[in-house]
Design a protein around this motif. Structure first.
Motif, mmCIF file in Angstrom:
data_model
loop_
_atom_site.group_PDB
_atom_site.id
_atom_site.type_symbol
_atom_site.label_atom_id
_atom_site.label_comp_id
_atom_site.label_asym_id
_atom_site.label_seq_id
_atom_site.Cartn_x
_atom_site.Cartn_y
_atom_site.Cartn_z
ATOM 1 N N ASN A 88 0.778 4.103 -2.846
ATOM 2 C CA ASN A 88 0.604 5.527 -2.538
ATOM 3 C C ASN A 88 1.711 6.368 -3.180
ATOM 4 N N HIS A 119 0.837 -1.205 0.000
ATOM 5 C CA HIS A 119 0.000 0.000 0.000
ATOM 6 C C HIS A 119 0.869 1.250 0.000
ATOM 7 N N ALA A 120 1.978 1.211 0.746
ATOM 8 C CA ALA A 120 2.887 2.352 0.751
ATOM 9 C C ALA A 120 3.465 2.581 -0.643
ATOM 10 N N LYS A 135 -1.897 0.709 7.641
ATOM 11 C CA LYS A 135 -2.447 1.324 6.448
ATOM 12 C C LYS A 135 -1.490 2.331 5.817
ATOM 13 N N ASP A 136 -0.595 2.904 6.624
ATOM 14 C CA ASP A 136 0.271 3.949 6.092
ATOM 15 C C ASP A 136 1.694 3.828 6.651
#
Length: 584
Positions: free
Chosen positions: A125, A121-122, A289-290
């Motif tokens: 992004n 996810h990183a 998530k981040d």
């Protein structure tokens, strides 16, 4: 000789496996049936003889027919025993095969850990800010594929793992990503300094040993290899074809359908696809998530750097230069160590950011093993087909017809077609090269007495072997490309073949032009180099025409296919729906 014993029956297991795979889309089942049929053919005559000798003392009406029926039944059981033995040997007897299995298991664990820690996810992004279009994603994947020239398996693993979630985020179909990865893996490795080169040079040496040339007059195998590169036209043009497709977006055939589906629905795989790797289905949502981007970047960098350093270390000997180290390196062993280092790096980040306990990380690692089981099953069965080929003498049977109608002008095409068929049915480029090169080299020499013609034939062997590999669902490289990009294996083959066939056709035409134009330019390497840009131009025009025709036939708007969606809402299993979109 096995080829004389089994004849055309030696082709049946391969054609059966490939046909069933394409029809049923159940690759593992099709491959197992192919291996089993090879066992039946191998044991049929022995079974008939055993039954006839057992029934010889009885006066049974119709004993001949009964012997055949019972012989088939016995061959089925006996052949199954042989088949299971071949499968066992392909998985355990070969150190190289076992190294690849361990590498895949460790890499599956690393991928699972990176996903669970939120690394993918990183990366998605970050990529949203820099890789904002499908074209850019395709160019990055293509560029990475060109850079990872040292080994085709490492190429597929690194590029597929790195780009999968990024391309998902932009609604690029898994079929398209898999095509880019597969078509820059083996083609790049076969024309650059890699594990392939050492093998290819050894085959050239074997071919010259079969000629009547005095040992002192045999040229350097490296010189012959370098001269063969311009004639390895399929590999060069396949790499260029990827660039054409990525830059222009002129998709057609099954790939156009796949790209239109992904662009308009967000489904990077079709609904009933069976991807060889489905990480979100296995592990659910990530913990963080981040997280920092380094959770993704550093493990991948560790994989690449340890792979390169480890390979050079295995190839080192006293007085060896960089070139010698590259050729002598044990890439499979280096891959195992690199994958282990990658897993260790993910454990470090799990502890550093307090995302998982050691026990939870171990559980994720083991689940990562499980994620790779389907792919490894297909891979082992694909290797087992190689055992069938060796036992039934398929390669010798096919190659036996090469000398019947050859002239210097058409011999490159005959060799190309022969290598293509063998590569498609055997699914192993190296096996094709090992069987055909030692046969083709003396044929080329006997026809012309020209070392350049030997280079032409070597290039034709390599081209046909790689093309056959690209269109075969039993090829290990094809399987691994689908594995690391999370694509359905049969969907990958079905979509890639539309791009591979024009490339091999153009390659064949160029070889014909070179052969029949020899009275003008002689048998020169420079003429082949000049022909290659013409081939690229022809492929560009052909791709444009096919794309225009197919988009009209299917009533597809190419601007929709090229539409870019950069949002995390697209999940890696292909079922998500993007929330935001913008045009390229």
């Amino acid at each position: 000789m096995p080829a004389e014993t089994y004849g055309v029956w030696s082709l049946v297991p391969l054609l059966l496996a490939i046909g069933l795979a394409l029809i049923t889309r159940k690759a593992a089942l099709a491959l197992f049936i192919g291996v089993w049929s090879g066992g039946v053919i191998h044991r049929y005559h022995d079974s008939i003889e055993l039954i006839e000798s057992s029934l010889g003392g009885f006066d049974i009406p119709g004993s001949g027919l009964l012997s055949q029926l019972l012989g088939v039944f016995l061959a089925g059981i006996w052949g199954l025993t042989d088949s299971l033995q071949w499968i066992t040997e392909s998985a355990g007897d070969s150190v190289f095969n076992m190294q690849i299995i361990i590498f895949c298991l460790l890499l599956g664990s690393a991928i699972a850990m990176i996903w669970k820690l939120g690394g993918t996810h990183a990366a998605a992004n970050w990529a949203t800010n820099y890789i904002s279009t499908k074209r850019k994603a395709g160019l990055v994947a293509w560029g990475l594929g060109l850079m990872m020239f040292f080994d085709d398996y490492a190429n597929s693993a690194i590029v597929g793992t790195t780009m999968k979630d990024i391309s998902d985020n932009l609604r690029m179909s898994r079929e398209k990503l898999c095509y880019i990865v597969d078509s820059t893996a083996a083609p790049v490795s076969t024309i650059a300094l890699s594990s392939w080169v050492a093998f290819q040079m050894s085959m050239i040496d074997a071919g010259y040993q079969a000629t009547d040339i005095a040992e002192s007059d045999v040229p350097s195998s490296f010189i012959i290899f370098v001269q063969s590169i311009p004639f390895n036209m399929y590999s060069i043009l396949a790499i260029c074809m990827v660039g054409i497709i990525v830059v222009t977006g002129w998709d057609y055939g099954a790939m156009l359908t796949a790209e239109h589906r992904a662009a308009t629905t967000g489904k990077v795989n079709r609904d009933d696809a069976e991807p060889l790797q489905d990480i979100e289905g296995e592990f659910g949502d990530p913990i963080a998530k981040d997280p920092p981007l380094r959770v993704f970047v550093v493990p991948v960098a560790v994989l690449v750097s340890v792979m390169i350093v480890g390979a050079l270390r295995t190839g080192y000997s006293e007085g060896a230069g960089l070139y010698d180290m590259i050729l002598e390196a044990d890439y499979a062993a280096a891959l195992v160590v690199a994958a282990f280092a990658m897993v260790a790096t993910t454990f470090y980040y799990a502890h550093k950011y307090d995302l998982q306990s050691v026990g939870e990380s171990v559980d994720t690692t083991i689940n990562g093993f499980n994620m790779m089981m389907t792919a490894l099953t297909v891979l082992v069965l694909a290797w087992s087909i190689g055992e069938v080929v060796a036992v039934l003498g398929t390669g010798e049977f096919v190659a036996a017809y090469a000398n019947e109608f050859l002239t210097p002008e058409i011999v490159p095409i005959v060799v190309l077609v022969l290598a293509t068929f063998m590569g498609f049915t055997m699914g192993d480029s190296w096996a094709v090269m090992s069987i055909l090169t030692p046969i083709a080299v003396p044929v080329a020499w006997s026809l012309t007495g020209d070392h350049v013609m030997v280079s032409v034939i070597v290039g034709a062997v390599f081209s046909g072997a790689i093309f056959g590999d690209h269109t075969s669902p039993i090829s290990p490289t094809t399987v691994l490309s689908a594995t690391f990009t999370g694509a359905d294996l049969i969907d990958h083959v079905r979509t890639q073949v539309y791009y591979a066939i024009p490339v091999v056709v153009v390659s064949a035409i160029l070889l014909l032009v070179w052969g029949y134009g020899s009275p003008i330019w002689g048998r020169s390497v420079s003429a082949a180099i000049v022909l290659l840009p013409i081939g690229v131009a022809v492929l560009t025009l052909l791709t444009y025409g096919l794309s225009q025709y197919d988009t009209k036939r299917k009533n597809v708007d190419l601007s929709e296919v090229r539409l870019t969606h950069s949002t995390r809402a697209v999940r890696s299993d292909g079922d998500g729906r993007p929330e935001g979109e913008h045009s390229e």
